[in-house]
Design an enzyme around this catalytic site. Structure first.
Site, PDB file in Angstrom:
ATOM      1  N   ARG A  15      28.633   0.629  15.704  1.00 50.85           N
ATOM      2  CA  ARG A  15      29.862   1.411  15.554  1.00 50.85           C
ATOM      3  C   ARG A  15      29.584   2.908  15.427  1.00 50.85           C
ATOM      4  O   ARG A  15      30.510   3.703  15.287  1.00 50.85           O
ATOM      5  CB  ARG A  15      30.630   0.934  14.315  1.00 50.85           C
ATOM      6  CG  ARG A  15      31.145  -0.470  14.506  1.00 50.85           C
ATOM      7  CD  ARG A  15      31.695  -1.074  13.229  1.00 50.85           C
ATOM      8  NE  ARG A  15      31.631  -2.529  13.339  1.00 50.85           N
ATOM      9  CZ  ARG A  15      32.543  -3.273  13.951  1.00 50.85           C
ATOM     10  NH1 ARG A  15      33.607  -2.713  14.466  1.00 50.85           N
ATOM     11  NH2 ARG A  15      32.403  -4.576  14.028  1.00 50.85           N
ATOM     12  N   LYS A  65      13.196   1.335  12.624  1.00 50.09           N
ATOM     13  CA  LYS A  65      13.119   2.350  11.561  1.00 50.09           C
ATOM     14  C   LYS A  65      11.677   2.701  11.179  1.00 50.09           C
ATOM     15  O   LYS A  65      11.410   3.821  10.757  1.00 50.09           O
ATOM     16  CB  LYS A  65      13.907   1.903  10.329  1.00 50.09           C
ATOM     17  CG  LYS A  65      15.416   1.891  10.586  1.00 50.09           C
ATOM     18  CD  LYS A  65      16.214   1.581   9.335  1.00 50.09           C
ATOM     19  CE  LYS A  65      17.691   1.416   9.697  1.00 50.09           C
ATOM     20  NZ  LYS A  65      18.542   1.239   8.505  1.00 50.09           N
ATOM     21  N   ASN A  87      15.991   6.656   9.524  1.00 50.73           N
ATOM     22  CA  ASN A  87      17.180   6.263  10.290  1.00 50.73           C
ATOM     23  C   ASN A  87      17.816   7.458  11.007  1.00 50.73           C
ATOM     24  O   ASN A  87      18.792   7.283  11.729  1.00 50.73           O
ATOM     25  CB  ASN A  87      18.214   5.558   9.405  1.00 50.73           C
ATOM     26  CG  ASN A  87      19.053   6.540   8.609  1.00 50.73           C
ATOM     27  OD1 ASN A  87      18.590   7.628   8.281  1.00 50.73           O
ATOM     28  ND2 ASN A  87      20.278   6.159   8.313  1.00 50.73           N
ATOM     29  N   ASP A 102      20.367   6.307   4.515  1.00 48.23           N
ATOM     30  CA  ASP A 102      20.992   5.053   4.078  1.00 48.23           C
ATOM     31  C   ASP A 102      21.326   5.060   2.583  1.00 48.23           C
ATOM     32  O   ASP A 102      22.422   4.656   2.182  1.00 48.23           O
ATOM     33  CB  ASP A 102      20.070   3.862   4.385  1.00 48.23           C
ATOM     34  CG  ASP A 102      19.999   3.550   5.876  1.00 48.23           C
ATOM     35  OD1 ASP A 102      21.016   3.740   6.575  1.00 48.23           O
ATOM     36  OD2 ASP A 102      18.935   3.105   6.338  1.00 48.23           O
ATOM     37  N   ALA A 127      14.056  -7.266  -1.451  1.00 52.96           N
ATOM     38  CA  ALA A 127      12.902  -6.372  -1.603  1.00 52.96           C
ATOM     39  C   ALA A 127      12.347  -5.961  -0.244  1.00 52.96           C
ATOM     40  O   ALA A 127      11.169  -5.634  -0.119  1.00 52.96           O
ATOM     41  CB  ALA A 127      11.821  -7.043  -2.450  1.00 52.96           C
ATOM     42  N   ALA A 130      15.711  -2.538   3.361  1.00 49.87           N
ATOM     43  CA  ALA A 130      17.030  -2.095   2.907  1.00 49.87           C
ATOM     44  C   ALA A 130      17.006  -1.766   1.418  1.00 49.87           C
ATOM     45  O   ALA A 130      17.607  -0.778   0.981  1.00 49.87           O
ATOM     46  CB  ALA A 130      18.075  -3.157   3.212  1.00 49.87           C
ATOM     47  N   THR A 152      11.277 -14.085  -2.693  1.00 42.41           N
ATOM     48  CA  THR A 152       9.820 -14.034  -2.888  1.00 42.41           C
ATOM     49  C   THR A 152       9.572 -13.013  -4.005  1.00 42.41           C
ATOM     50  O   THR A 152       9.549 -11.809  -3.765  1.00 42.41           O
ATOM     51  CB  THR A 152       9.115 -13.593  -1.592  1.00 42.41           C
ATOM     52  OG1 THR A 152       9.623 -14.374  -0.504  1.00 42.41           O
ATOM     53  CG2 THR A 152       7.612 -13.746  -1.690  1.00 42.41           C
TER      54      THR A 152
HETATM   55  P1  ATR Z   1      15.698  -5.463   5.629  1.00 40.53           P
HETATM   56  O1  ATR Z   1      15.056  -4.300   6.331  1.00 40.53           O
HETATM   57  O2  ATR Z   1      17.093  -5.770   6.078  1.00 40.53           O
HETATM   58  O3  ATR Z   1      15.606  -5.352   4.150  1.00 40.53           O
HETATM   59  P2  ATR Z   1      13.548  -7.368   5.593  1.00 40.53           P
HETATM   60  O4  ATR Z   1      12.571  -6.297   5.275  1.00 40.53           O
HETATM   61  O5  ATR Z   1      13.165  -8.430   6.576  1.00 40.53           O
HETATM   62  O6  ATR Z   1      14.889  -6.748   6.144  1.00 40.53           O
HETATM   63  O7  ATR Z   1      13.981  -8.043   4.228  1.00 40.53           O
HETATM   64  C1  ATR Z   1      14.921  -9.057   4.175  1.00 40.53           C
HETATM   65  C2  ATR Z   1      15.241  -9.357   2.711  1.00 40.53           C
HETATM   66  O8  ATR Z   1      16.267 -10.359   2.654  1.00 40.53           O
HETATM   67  C3  ATR Z   1      14.090  -9.883   1.911  1.00 40.53           C
HETATM   68  O9  ATR Z   1      14.236  -9.457   0.581  1.00 40.53           O
HETATM   69  C4  ATR Z   1      14.300 -11.405   2.024  1.00 40.53           C
HETATM   70  O10 ATR Z   1      13.693 -12.156   1.009  1.00 40.53           O
HETATM   71  P3  ATR Z   1      12.135 -12.645   1.188  1.00 40.53           P
HETATM   72  O11 ATR Z   1      11.311 -11.431   0.913  1.00 40.53           O
HETATM   73  O12 ATR Z   1      11.969 -13.694   0.168  1.00 40.53           O
HETATM   74  O13 ATR Z   1      12.010 -13.138   2.595  1.00 40.53           O
HETATM   75  C5  ATR Z   1      15.786 -11.462   1.894  1.00 40.53           C
HETATM   76  N1  ATR Z   1      16.425 -12.686   2.405  1.00 40.53           N
HETATM   77  C6  ATR Z   1      16.595 -13.057   3.695  1.00 40.53           C
HETATM   78  N2  ATR Z   1      17.291 -14.205   3.778  1.00 40.53           N
HETATM   79  C7  ATR Z   1      17.573 -14.576   2.494  1.00 40.53           C
HETATM   80  C8  ATR Z   1      18.283 -15.686   1.906  1.00 40.53           C
HETATM   81  N3  ATR Z   1      18.845 -16.649   2.655  1.00 40.53           N
HETATM   82  N4  ATR Z   1      18.389 -15.722   0.551  1.00 40.53           N
HETATM   83  C9  ATR Z   1      17.835 -14.744  -0.211  1.00 40.53           C
HETATM   84  N5  ATR Z   1      17.155 -13.687   0.282  1.00 40.53           N
HETATM   85  C10 ATR Z   1      17.031 -13.610   1.628  1.00 40.53           C
END
Ligand code: ATR
Length: 278
Positions: A15, A65, A87, A102, A127, A130, A152
Site C-alpha cells: 500500500r 531489509k 526499511n 518502523d 524476537a 520486527a 523460542t
Molecule cells: P520478522 O522479521 O517478521 O520478525 P522473523 O525474523 O522470521 O520475522 O521472526 C518471526 C517471529 O515470529 C519469531 O519471533 C517467531 O518465533 P520463533 O523465533 O520461535 O520462530 C515468531 N512466530 C512465527 N510464527 C509464530 C507462531 N505461530 N506463534 C508464535 N510465534 C511465532
C-alpha cells in the site's frame, strides 16, 4: 518527476504507493512512487537499475531489509544500526544511506491512540526482525520495562542481552523469556505482537492474565477484521486493542519526512486506508 519506490518480493499487495501519493498531494511535493519487484537473489541489481533511472529513495520490505542494511553499510543511521535492518534508503552524494522508520512509526501510532509510554511496562511478543526494530524507539519513549517473550525463548533472551550490551537507554529494563512465562504481577500496560503468527491467522500461545487495568494490546499486523491476537487480548481483558495499519502509515510518514523534509499528516491517510480495507 523525482522517483521513489517500494522494493520487495512479493510486492503487488504493497500500500506504500497509495500512501506516498496521498502524502505528496497533501504537501504539494510532486513525485512518482512505484512498486519494484526484485528477484529474491537480485536486490543489489534491481537497486542499481533504479538509480540508473534516476531513483532517489526506496522503501524496503520483506525479504530485503537485511540486504538494504548491507548495501548502506557505513552510511546507516543509529536507528538502522540498532534495528539491524533498513526499511528506508536515500540516494545522496552518490551513495545509499540507510534508515529504519518502523519503530518510529509504531511509537507515533501508540501515541496517536493516547497510550502513555512513559513509565510503562511493555510485553513485546516475538524476537525476530520486527521486534528488534522497535526496541530503541520504545525505550526512548520512556518505557520503564520491556520484557521480550518468544516461542523460542533463547532468541528472546539473546535479543534482550544484546540490547543490554548496546548500552542504549539503560533506564529501560530489558529482559527476555518464554511465552509461558509472560505474566507479570499486576499485569502489563501494553502488549505488542511482533510475531509472524498472524500470517496463519493464529495468535501466539500466550498465558491469560497479561493485562493491567486499562491496558492496551497492539498487533503489528493488520487486516479488514480484528486479528487473532486482538481477539485473544480482548478476551484476556485488554481495555483497548489496535492493529498495525497506523504503524504502516507512521513509518511511511517518517520516510516521507526523511526524503522531503516535510511532515505529512497521517490521520486522513489512515482513515482512507481503513475505509479501503472494508
Ligand atoms: P520478522 O522479521 O517478521 O520478525 P522473523 O525474523 O522470521 O520475522 O521472526 C518471526 C517471529 O515470529 C519469531 O519471533 C517467531 O518465533 P520463533 O523465533 O520461535 O520462530 C515468531 N512466530 C512465527 N510464527 C509464530 C507462531 N505461530 N506463534 C508464535 N510465534 C511465532
Amino acid at each position: 518527476l523525482a522517483r521513489y519506490a517500494v522494493i520487495g518480493n512479493p510486492i503487488a499487495h504493497s500500500r506504500s504507493p497509495q500512501i506516498h501519493a496521498m502524502f505528496a498531494e497533501q504537501t504539494g511535493k510532486p513525485l512518482r512512487y512505484d512498486r519494484l519487484l526484485a528477484p529474491v537473489d537480485g536486490f543489489a541489481e534491481a537497486v542499481a537499475a533504479f538509480v540508473a533511472e534516476g531513483g532517489l529513495g526506496l522503501n524496503v520490505t520483506v525479504p530485503f531489509k537485511l540486504d538494504a542494511y548491507a548495501l548502506a553499510a557505513g552510511r546507516l543511521s543509529s536507528r538502522a544500526r540498532l534495528a539491524g535492518a533498513v526499511n528506508t534508503l536515500s540516494w545522496r552524494d552518490g551513495a545509499w544511506h540507510g534508515c529504519n522508520t518502523d519503530g518510529v512509526g509504531l511509537v507515533s501510532d501508540l501515541l496517536r491512540l493516547g497510550l502513555r509510554l512513559t513509565g510503562a511496562s511493555v510485553l513485546l511478543v516475538g524476537a525476530g526482525g520486527a521486534a528488534r526494530g522497535v526496541l530503541q524507539p520504545l525505550a526512548e519513549a520512556g518505557c520503564a520495562r520491556i520484557h521480550i517473550v518468544n516461542r523460542t525463548a533463547a532468541k528472546a533472551e539473546a535479543l534482550a542481552a544484546s540490547w543490554r550490551d548496546s548500552g542504549v537507554s539503560p533506564q529501560t529494563a530489558v529482559t527476555g523469556g518464554s511465552l509461558a512465562d509472560a505474566a507479570l504481577a499486576g499485569g502489563w500496560n501494553l502488549v505488542i505482537n511482533a510475531t509472524a503468527s498472524g500470517l496463519q491467522d493464529a495468535a501466539p500461545d500466550l498465558p491469560p492474565g497479561l493485562y493491567a487495568p486499562g491496558a492496551a494490546a497492539y498487533d503489528m499486523m493488520y487486516g479488514a477484521q480484528p486479528t487473532a491476537f486482538m481477539k485473544q487480548a480482548e478476551a484476556d481483558g485488554a481495555a483497548l486493542t489496535a492493529d498495525g495499519l497506523g504503524m504502516l502509515v507512521g513509518q511511511a510518514a517518517e520516510s516521507f519526512y526523511i526524503w522531503h523534509g516535510v511532515r505529512p499528516d497521517p490521520a486522513p491517510v489512515l482513515a482512507a486506508l481503513r475505509e479501503a480495507l472494508k
